[in-house]
Structure formats: structure tokens, C-alpha cells
Design a protein around this motif. Structure first.
Motif, PDB file in Angstrom:
ATOM      1  N   LEU A 364       0.582   3.157   3.492  1.00 44.30           N
ATOM      2  CA  LEU A 364      -0.311   2.592   4.513  1.00 44.30           C
ATOM      3  C   LEU A 364      -1.026   1.350   3.991  1.00 44.30           C
ATOM      4  N   ALA A 365      -1.426   1.369   2.708  1.00 53.38           N
ATOM      5  CA  ALA A 365      -2.098   0.208   2.121  1.00 53.38           C
ATOM      6  C   ALA A 365      -1.178  -1.004   2.132  1.00 53.38           C
ATOM      7  N   SER A 366       0.111  -0.785   1.848  1.00 53.39           N
ATOM      8  CA  SER A 366       1.075  -1.880   1.859  1.00 53.39           C
ATOM      9  C   SER A 366       1.232  -2.453   3.270  1.00 53.39           C
ATOM     10  N   LYS A 367       1.351  -1.575   4.252  1.00 50.66           N
ATOM     11  CA  LYS A 367       1.486  -2.029   5.643  1.00 50.66           C
ATOM     12  C   LYS A 367       0.214  -2.727   6.117  1.00 50.66           C
ATOM     13  N   LEU A 368      -0.954  -2.198   5.694  1.00 47.93           N
ATOM     14  CA  LEU A 368      -2.223  -2.803   6.084  1.00 47.93           C
ATOM     15  C   LEU A 368      -2.357  -4.201   5.479  1.00 47.93           C
ATOM     16  N   SER A 369      -1.944  -4.352   4.226  1.00 48.76           N
ATOM     17  CA  SER A 369      -1.997  -5.666   3.585  1.00 48.76           C
ATOM     18  C   SER A 369      -1.111  -6.663   4.323  1.00 48.76           C
ATOM     19  N   ALA A 370       0.093  -6.201   4.708  1.00 49.66           N
ATOM     20  CA  ALA A 370       1.014  -7.086   5.433  1.00 49.66           C
ATOM     21  C   ALA A 370       0.430  -7.493   6.779  1.00 49.66           C
ATOM     22  N   ILE A 399      -7.484 -18.349   4.666  1.00 52.42           N
ATOM     23  CA  ILE A 399      -7.942 -16.975   4.398  1.00 52.42           C
ATOM     24  C   ILE A 399      -6.976 -16.335   3.411  1.00 52.42           C
ATOM     25  N   GLU A 400      -7.485 -15.945   2.280  1.00 55.59           N
ATOM     26  CA  GLU A 400      -6.669 -15.291   1.260  1.00 55.59           C
ATOM     27  C   GLU A 400      -6.836 -13.781   1.343  1.00 55.59           C
ATOM     28  N   VAL A 401      -5.712 -13.102   1.349  1.00 57.25           N
ATOM     29  CA  VAL A 401      -5.704 -11.638   1.271  1.00 57.25           C
ATOM     30  C   VAL A 401      -5.052 -11.294  -0.057  1.00 57.25           C
ATOM     31  N   ARG A 402      -5.845 -10.818  -0.986  1.00 57.51           N
ATOM     32  CA  ARG A 402      -5.316 -10.566  -2.321  1.00 57.51           C
ATOM     33  C   ARG A 402      -5.729  -9.183  -2.807  1.00 57.51           C
ATOM     34  N   GLN A 403      -4.985  -8.736  -3.820  1.00 57.48           N
ATOM     35  CA  GLN A 403      -5.247  -7.442  -4.412  1.00 57.48           C
ATOM     36  C   GLN A 403      -5.550  -7.640  -5.898  1.00 57.48           C
ATOM     37  N   HIS A 404      -6.262  -6.694  -6.458  1.00 55.72           N
ATOM     38  CA  HIS A 404      -6.632  -6.784  -7.867  1.00 55.72           C
ATOM     39  C   HIS A 404      -5.996  -5.633  -8.643  1.00 55.72           C
ATOM     40  N   ASP A 405      -5.404  -5.990  -9.780  1.00 60.32           N
ATOM     41  CA  ASP A 405      -4.846  -4.950 -10.636  1.00 60.32           C
ATOM     42  C   ASP A 405      -5.963  -4.046 -11.134  1.00 60.32           C
ATOM     43  N   ALA A 406      -5.621  -2.790 -11.292  1.00 60.96           N
ATOM     44  CA  ALA A 406      -6.626  -1.792 -11.668  1.00 60.96           C
ATOM     45  C   ALA A 406      -7.042  -1.982 -13.115  1.00 60.96           C
ATOM     46  N   VAL A 407      -8.287  -1.666 -13.383  1.00 65.28           N
ATOM     47  CA  VAL A 407      -8.828  -1.641 -14.744  1.00 65.28           C
ATOM     48  C   VAL A 407      -9.449  -0.270 -14.945  1.00 65.28           C
ATOM     49  N   PRO A 408      -9.575   0.181 -16.193  1.00 68.91           N
ATOM     50  CA  PRO A 408     -10.187   1.504 -16.420  1.00 68.91           C
ATOM     51  C   PRO A 408     -11.574   1.582 -15.810  1.00 68.91           C
ATOM     52  N   THR A 409     -11.869   2.703 -15.190  1.00 75.56           N
ATOM     53  CA  THR A 409     -13.167   2.902 -14.556  1.00 75.56           C
ATOM     54  C   THR A 409     -13.863   4.093 -15.182  1.00 75.56           C
ATOM     55  N   ASP A 410     -15.182   4.089 -15.027  1.00 72.95           N
ATOM     56  CA  ASP A 410     -15.972   5.177 -15.618  1.00 72.95           C
ATOM     57  C   ASP A 410     -15.631   6.523 -15.005  1.00 72.95           C
ATOM     58  N   ASP A 411     -15.263   6.531 -13.698  1.00 74.89           N
ATOM     59  CA  ASP A 411     -15.008   7.814 -13.057  1.00 74.89           C
ATOM     60  C   ASP A 411     -13.621   8.343 -13.359  1.00 74.89           C
ATOM     61  N   GLY A 412     -12.808   7.554 -14.065  1.00 77.54           N
ATOM     62  CA  GLY A 412     -11.497   8.036 -14.454  1.00 77.54           C
ATOM     63  C   GLY A 412     -10.520   8.149 -13.310  1.00 77.54           C
ATOM     64  N   ARG A 413     -10.819   7.564 -12.179  1.00 77.16           N
ATOM     65  CA  ARG A 413      -9.936   7.680 -11.021  1.00 77.16           C
ATOM     66  C   ARG A 413      -8.670   6.874 -11.237  1.00 77.16           C
ATOM     67  N   GLN A 414      -7.530   7.471 -10.911  1.00 81.91           N
ATOM     68  CA  GLN A 414      -6.263   6.809 -11.091  1.00 81.91           C
ATOM     69  C   GLN A 414      -6.089   5.713 -10.054  1.00 81.91           C
ATOM     70  N   PRO A 415      -5.532   4.559 -10.435  1.00 81.25           N
ATOM     71  CA  PRO A 415      -5.284   3.492  -9.467  1.00 81.25           C
ATOM     72  C   PRO A 415      -4.157   3.879  -8.525  1.00 81.25           C
ATOM     73  N   LEU A 416      -3.955   3.049  -7.516  1.00 81.17           N
ATOM     74  CA  LEU A 416      -2.926   3.303  -6.519  1.00 81.17           C
ATOM     75  C   LEU A 416      -1.732   2.404  -6.818  1.00 81.17           C
ATOM     76  N   GLN A 417      -0.545   2.988  -6.849  1.00 79.76           N
ATOM     77  CA  GLN A 417       0.659   2.212  -7.116  1.00 79.76           C
ATOM     78  C   GLN A 417       1.229   1.716  -5.794  1.00 79.76           C
ATOM     79  N   VAL A 418       1.168   0.403  -5.612  1.00 82.79           N
ATOM     80  CA  VAL A 418       1.647  -0.223  -4.381  1.00 82.79           C
ATOM     81  C   VAL A 418       2.604  -1.337  -4.758  1.00 82.79           C
ATOM     82  N   GLY A 419       3.859  -1.208  -4.313  1.00 83.35           N
ATOM     83  CA  GLY A 419       4.835  -2.258  -4.597  1.00 83.35           C
ATOM     84  C   GLY A 419       5.030  -2.531  -6.070  1.00 83.35           C
ATOM     85  N   GLY A 420       4.975  -1.491  -6.887  1.00 84.39           N
ATOM     86  CA  GLY A 420       5.196  -1.657  -8.325  1.00 84.39           C
ATOM     87  C   GLY A 420       3.972  -2.096  -9.095  1.00 84.39           C
ATOM     88  N   ARG A 421       2.842  -2.271  -8.413  1.00 83.43           N
ATOM     89  CA  ARG A 421       1.601  -2.670  -9.086  1.00 83.43           C
ATOM     90  C   ARG A 421       0.581  -1.540  -9.002  1.00 83.43           C
TER      91      ARG A 421
END
Length: 582
Positions: A364-370, A399-421
Motif C-alpha cells: 500500500l505504501a508503494s501504491k500511495l507513493s505512486a 513538489i517532491e515526493v521522497r522517501q528516507h532510508d531507515a536509520v536505527p531508532t531508539d524504539d527498535g522498530r523494524q523499517p519497512l521494505q518497499v521496492g528493495g529499500r
């Protein structure tokens, strides 16, 4: 359409009625006259927070009423009816009161409703924009929300589906964390339950067994005493060595009465009763003799019973007051153990559910970004075209629609893999939206907060609102001094564009610019007066001559200046084609 606005005891306004029609209505007046109170009144009708400090000094309460023409508002009349209000001649009265002590009340169609209900009903009718909205537009979240509004149903449906999965994932991850954190405690509890159930299973008690064994132990422990007592009792009832006994005494008494029964019926009845007694004594003596014979001394059985009772007592000391309670504890503990043993299965299920939701969320995130990227291109083109009409012919909005690569977070939450990123994600998706403005030819696009002046930002927001109006139209637009920082030819173009917007919607503008006011279909001036002790403001709808004088005041600070009046007439003449819809 909002047909009428009545204001009483709000700020400097004592009591005023503003009749509104279609097209462009401008509201002008001296600084501090109370123009913003009109916008504040509309805010109250939209469910905004009521401020007791805004109640006019000496008044018990401020009251705002709005008459709405509901004949062309699909679903509005039904919503009013559902709230308990009435629609009369296709019109609905919305009202809000704020007491001096702070209490607030709301009414829809004559029915008292919660303020939130009033807000829910009125919010789709009016879009209010002020200078604070310009500053809000500098925030990435506000820019993303504006883009989502422009994206229409396509983006809204994807965003709703994404939000639903996001909430489900958050709940699943929370439960998984709770279950996993409690796994050690659960294992410890399960071990204790298994130990207890093992002890009970080893003894294998039977319901009521403890009571029965207690009675048997007493009988075995006092067997000699019981047997001696029984033998002596039998001897007292029926002696075998011709000693006096109860049976013999009863028999002798019976014989005496039998000898005289023919002389007195009462004596005969007593003799019959003694006969029955002798029979009972005879049977009782036999039963006592049988009992004495049955009582045996059995040390081995006594030891076995004592040992069994000790085992049962060990159970009742830990698991219940009686064996019945011990068995009930065992039944409950067995069920609880099944639940605890299912923890690993529950963790596995939650992990599988988490992985499934993350996959759906990524899709859904990929479709929403598109969808956002596609909408961003269209919105940028429309706003750029609008800016050209607002005296910014060389400006380009991107208008730029961009995504940011995940970085380690204090809460330890796993990032989301979208399109190989591996991407950061939140409740609104994986996208960050940023609007960039290149105000002049050859200049590099820069963020709005860095690349736009106050006047440029005002026009960007107006252009953006015009573009959004095409995808999410509202019947009434209210602009509160959004032309701040604009002047000269740009102000004329802002007025012309507002007049064009007013062809398809009702537009109210609070302005200080005569260039904007000249394009109005209806011109209302807020005038302040004072009797020396109390200051009040009133609303006046201007005629043509009044408009010329007000524009002259706005131009030169003098309403009777011939030069300013001539300039005012020129402005009105320039704006005439736009007012006529040419």
C-alpha cells in the motif's frame, strides 16, 4: 451557501447582521475595528474553541447565528435531521453561544447539540484561511496533507487502507512485545502449575475421600474401646447369664399388665406398647451384638489409612482447604497450563500476522507513493499556472515526493521494505512531501520557507487553494488577510483571481488592499464608534458612493480626497469586467 451571519456581544461588536450573497464579499475597515471578529464568529460556528475573554464586556454571553441555504447541499439536510434539527424552507439555522463564565452551547436547526456535532456539520461548508495557514503551509506535514487533498479519492482510499493496516500492525506489535516480555514469567508459572498437578496426580485423590478416611481412622484407632462398649451394651440389653437386663425387665412389666388387661382398656394399651418395646429391645440387642462382632482391630489397615490421610493433608495444605477444593484447583490449573503452553504458538501466530501486515503495508505504501507522485505533478502544474495569473509569470512550483532510508531508532522498530529499500514509515506512509518554489527564471527551486517572501507565500497559498477547490470544493471560502505582503499589480491580480474563484463559490475576504476590495460584488465595512466609555463596531453594506469613499480611505487614508476618489473610481472601473463575469 451562507446567507446571513448574526453576531451579538462578541468582542467590539455589540449587535450586527451581515447578509451574504453569492460571489465575492470583501470586509474592510480601520485597524482594530473588529474585522477579525467576523472570522472568529465563523470559527465558533465551525466548532472552534469558545473563549470567554471574547465576550463583550458587560454582556452575559456572546451569540453567533448563521443561516445556511441547504437546498443544493447534498446530504446536509439529512445530517441536520439526524441531529434532531429542523430544515425550514430549505434553510438551517446554526447557532453558538459562549457565556461570560466560559460555558458554551451549540444549536443546529433549533436543536441543542454538542459543539463537536455542530463542527462536523458546518466544517464541510466553509474553508477558512488566514495568515496562520500560510505559516502552517511551511510544514512538511501540511504540504503532504494538501497534496493528499488534491489527489482526491484515489489517494484517500489508499491512505485509508494504509492507515487501517498501520493501526493493526501497531496493535499486533504491541501485543507481541507484551507476550514476549511476559514469556519468562509465563514459563515460571507453567513450571509451578506442572509441579502442583504432578503432586496431585501422584496422590490421585477422590472427591470426599478425606472425610471418609477421617471417619475410618477414628474407628480403627478406637476398635477395642468400641467393641468393649458394644459387648457391655448388648449385655445390658439381653444378658446371657440370667443377669438383670432391659429385655427381661420389659418382659416382666409386660406380663404384669397382660394379667389385668381385661379389666381396663388403658392397661391393655400399655401392655401392647410394652410388647412392641420387647420386640425392639430384642432386635436392638441383636444389632449391637452384630456390631460388636464386626469391630476388628487391624493395625495394618490403620497404618495405611493414616499414611493416606497424611498424603491428602499435604495436598490440602498447598492447594485447598479440602480435597474437593484441591480437585477444583487442579481443574483450573490444567486449563491455565494449556493457555500458558499455547504462548509459543501465540507468539508464532503474532509474528506471522506482523509479517503479513508489513507486506500489505509495504504494498500500500508503494501504491500511495505512486499516487502522490502522479498527483504532485498535476498539482505543481496547476499552481504554477495560477501563479502566472497572480503576477508571478516566471515562478515555478515543484513538489517532491521522497522517501528516507531507515536509520536505527531508539524504539527498535523494524523499517519497512518497499521496492528493495528499507524505509522509515509512519501513519501517513513512507513519503515526505516538500513544495519548492523557483520565483524567477533561472533560480533554483527552494523550500517555501526559504525561497518565498511573505507576498509570494500569500499568492502560493491562494493558488494552492484555487487548485484544491477543483478537487474538494466547498460552498464558501473565507480568506483572512491572506494578501498580506502583496501590493501594486500583484494585488490587482489577487483581486481578479478571487473574483474568478467567486464565480463557482461564495468567497469572503478580509483585506486591507483597495486593489482586492475593488473586485468585490459586495463590500462591507466595519466601523468603530465610541460614546466615550464603550467602544463598539457595526457592519455596513456600502453602495457605489460608499465604496468609492472606502477605497479612497484605503488608498490615501482620506475618504474625501479628490485624487484618491478618482483613483478609487479607476480601480472600480478596471475591476468591473471581472465583477460582471467577463
Amino acid at each position: 451557501m451562507l446567507e446571513e451571519l448574526r453576531i451579538s456581544s462578541l468582542g467590539v461588536i455589540d449587535s450586527s447582521t451581515l447578509e451574504l450573497g453569492p460571489g465575492l464579499t470583501v470586509i474592510t475597515g480601520e485597524t482594530g475595528a473588529g474585522k477579525t471578529m467576523i472570522v472568529s464568529a465563523l470559527g465558533l460556528l465551525l466548532g472552534g474553541r469558545g473563549d470567554a475573554g471574547a465576550v463583550r464586556t458587560g454582556a452575559r454571553a456572546a451569540r453567533v447565528e448563521g443561516v445556511v441555504d441547504a437546498r443544493r447541499l447534498g446530504g446536509f439536510a439529512e445530517a441536520v435531521d439526524a441531529a434532531g434539527g429542523e430544515v425550514e424552507d430549505g434553510r438551517v439555522l446554526l447557532a453558538r453561544t459562549v457565556a461570560a463564565e466560559g460555558r458554551s452551547r451549540a444549536y443546529v436547526g433549533g436543536a441543542a447539540v454538542p459543539v463537536t456535532t455542530l463542527g462536523e456539520l458546518a466544517m464541510p461548508l466553509v474553508a477558512v484561511h488566514g495568515q496562520s495557514d500560510q505559516h502552517r503551509l511551511l510544514q512538511p506535514r501540511a504540504q503532504r496533507e494538501a497534496l493528499d487533498r488534491f489527489g482526491g479519492e484515489a489517494v484517500a482510499e489508499l491512505l485509508a487502507a494504509y492507515g487501517e493496516r498501520y493501526a493493526a500492525l501497531a496493535e499486533t506489535e504491541r501485543e507481541l512485545a507484551d507476550v514476549s516480555a511476559a514469556a519468562r514469567e509465563r514459563a515460571r508459572e507453567a513450571d509451578l502449575l506442572r509441579f502442583g498437578l504432578g503432586e496431585i496426580e501422584a496422590v490421585a485423590p477422590v472427591a470426599g475421600e478425606d472425610t471418609a478416611l477421617a471417619a475410618e481412622e477414628d474407628r480403627l484407632a478406637f476398635a477395642d474401646t468400641l467393641r468393649t462398649a458394644a459387648e457391655q451394651a448388648r449385655e445390658a440389653l439381653s444378658s446371657e447369664d440370667d443377669s438383670p437386663d432391659a429385655l427381661g425387665a420389659a418382659s416382666a412389666a409386660r406380663r404384669l399388665l397382660e394379667s389385668v388387661r381385661e379389666h381396663d382398656p388403658d392397661a391393655a394399651a400399655l401392655a401392647d406398647r410394652l410388647a412392641e418395646l420387647t420386640y425392639l429391645l430384642s432386635d436392638l440387642a441383636a444389632d449391637v451384638a452384630s456390631y460388636a462382632t464386626s469391630v476388628e482391630t487391624d493395625p495394618a489397615r490403620l497404618a495405611a489409612v493414616s499414611e493416606r490421610r497424611a498424603a491428602l493433608t499435604a495436598l490440602t495444605r498447598k492447594y485447598g482447604e479440602s480435597i474437593d477444593e484441591v480437585l477444583a484447583w487442579a481443574e483450573q490449573s490444567a486449563k491455565r497450563l494449556l493457555e500458558l503452553d499455547g504462548t509459543d504458538e501465540r507468539i508464532a501466530h503474532l509474528r506471522a500476522e506482523r509479517d503479513r501486515l508489513r507486506e500489505e503495508l509495504a504494498d500500500l505504501a508503494s501504491k500511495l507513493s505512486a499516487a502522490r507522485t502522479e498527483a504532485a505533478g498535476r498539482l505543481a502544474a496547476e499552481v504554477t499556472a495560477e501563479l502566472a495569473l497572480l503576477s508571478m509569470p516566471d515562478a515555478r512550483l515543484s513538489i517532491e515526493v521522497r522517501q528516507h532510508d531507515a536509520v536505527p531508532t531508539d524504539d527498535g522498530r523494524q523499517p519497512l521494505q518497499v521496492g528493495g529499500r528499507l524505509l522509515r514509515f509512519g501513519s501517513g506512509g513512507v513519503d515526505e512531501v516538500e513544495m519548492l518554489l523557483a520565483a524567477n527564471t533561472g533560480s533554483e527551486p527552494r523550500p517555501l520557507g526559504k525561497g518565498a517572501s511573505g507576498g509570494e507565500l500569500s499568492r502560493v497559498m491562494l493558488a494552492l487553494e484555487v487548485a484544491l477547490a477543483g478537487t474538494s470544493p466547498v460552498p464558501t471560502f473565507v480568506f483572512d488577510e491572506v494578501d498580506a505582503g502583496v501590493g501594486g499589480a500583484a494585488a490587482v491580480e489577487v483581486g481578479r483571481r478571487l473574483a474568478q474563484l467567486a464565480r463557482s463559490a461564495q468567497v469572503l475576504v478580509v483585506t486591507h488592499l483597495p486593489q482586492v476590495a475593488a473586485y468585490a460584488d459586495h463590500h462591507v465595512v466595519v466601523e468603530k464608534s465610541s460614546d466615550g466609555s464603550v467602544t463598539s463596531s457595526g457592519l455596513t453594506v456600502l453602495d457605489d458612493a460608499g465604496r468609492e469613499r472606502e477605497l479612497s480611505r484605503m488608498l490615501a487614508g482620506m475618504s474625501e480626497s479628490d485624487t484618491a476618489l478618482a483613483h478609487a473610481r479607476e480601480l472600480l472601473e478596471v475591476a468591473r469586467p471581472a465583477r460582471a463575469g467577463a
